[in-house]
Write an enzyme that holds these catalytic residues in place. Structure first.
Site, PDB file in Angstrom:
ATOM      1  N   SER A  50     -60.707  54.746  61.897  1.00  0.00           N
ATOM      2  CA  SER A  50     -60.504  53.461  62.579  1.00  0.00           C
ATOM      3  C   SER A  50     -59.046  53.017  62.477  1.00  0.00           C
ATOM      4  O   SER A  50     -58.519  52.339  63.368  1.00  0.00           O
ATOM      5  CB  SER A  50     -61.414  52.386  61.978  1.00  0.00           C
ATOM      6  OG  SER A  50     -61.302  52.369  60.561  1.00  0.00           O
ATOM      7  N   HIS A 142     -70.965  48.007  52.309  1.00  0.00           N
ATOM      8  CA  HIS A 142     -72.005  47.412  53.151  1.00  0.00           C
ATOM      9  C   HIS A 142     -73.183  46.872  52.346  1.00  0.00           C
ATOM     10  O   HIS A 142     -74.207  46.517  52.920  1.00  0.00           O
ATOM     11  CB  HIS A 142     -72.478  48.420  54.193  1.00  0.00           C
ATOM     12  CG  HIS A 142     -71.473  48.680  55.279  1.00  0.00           C
ATOM     13  ND1 HIS A 142     -70.248  48.055  55.310  1.00  0.00           N
ATOM     14  CD2 HIS A 142     -71.498  49.485  56.355  1.00  0.00           C
ATOM     15  CE1 HIS A 142     -69.580  48.470  56.373  1.00  0.00           C
ATOM     16  NE2 HIS A 142     -70.310  49.343  57.025  1.00  0.00           N
TER      17      HIS A 142
END
Ligand code: SAH
Ligand code: MG
Length: 210
Positions: A50, A142
């Site tokens: 990313s 997460h």
């Protein structure tokens, strides 16, 4: 987006689907227009996939991206878990280490002027951070606790007019883990400080309005 840089992003190891990376790039370009001169910051770089989209946007917009990661992997990247990659384990320590591959990705893409690695735990970096951000991209741990810590530690640093991008937002529990949705996306909207601007796959882009 520059075609050569895009192929570097696509060649990098990681978890960013192409259409979501392209949407992240577009959001970063728009954010730099909204908050000229301010940098981007990514939480959770892994092997730099990313980061290449963000670095390409930083180059086009004349800014930089700070890439925060301790490079030892999230809970979900450790041995025995779904997203574990045994080739990323350092044989010297037996721990995951994504920093060498991250550096290789950024060097191969030629983005070392635009991408500034910050190697450390996200909450510790956030505690000392002072610079308003044009774009904050959260794609770190997460689990419930790391997601909440990233929300609390980082979202106050998004400049008014700037953007908050969140990865792996799954409103339907059947599609994936909930903390990015429950602990980051919803609180951001419910705070009244952010408005939803776009959704691409599991990527959500919000703009800070207050
Ligand atoms: N954005 C990446 C994927 C990130 S995976 C891509 O496009 O492929 C999540 C990353 O968050 C891992 O590299 C992990 O080391 C990092 N991470 C998880 N919790 C963290 C924390 N508390 N501090 C710093 N980095 C963390
Ligand atoms: Mg992700």
């Amino acid at each position: 987006m520059d075609a050569a840089l895009r192929s570097h992003a696509l060649a990098a190891k990681g978890f960013m689907p192409p259409d979501e990376g392209d949407a992240l790039y577009d959001a970063a370009i728009a954010a730099a227009r909204a908050v000229p001169g301010a940098p981007y910051l990514e939480v959770g770089s892994y092997c730099g996939r990313s980061t290449v989209w963000l670095g390409a946007a930083a180059r086009a917009a004349g800014t930089v991206v700070f890439a925060v990661d301790h490079h030892h992997g999230s809970a979900e990247n450790q041995a025995g878990w779904e997203h574990h990659d045994p080739t990323l384990v350092d044989p010297r320590t037996g721990r995951m280490d994504t920093l060498p591959l991250f550096r290789a990705t950024i060097d191969d893409a030629g983005l070392e002027h635009e991408v500034i690695a910050v190697v450390g735990r996200s909450p510790a970096v956030a505690r000392h951070w002072r610079t308003p951000l044009a774009l904050l991209f959260i794609d770190g741990g997460h689990g419930e606790e790391p997601a909440r810590a990233d929300y609390l530690g980082w979202t106050p640093h998004v400049a008014v007019g700037g953007s908050l991008a969140i990865h792996d937002v799954f409103p339907d529990p059947a599609d994936g883990g909930r903390p990015p949705y429950e602990e980051i996306f919803r609180p951001a909207l419910e705070s009244g400080r952010f408005r939803l601007r776009s959704a691409t796959g599991s990527l959500r882009v919000l703009q800070r309005v207050d």
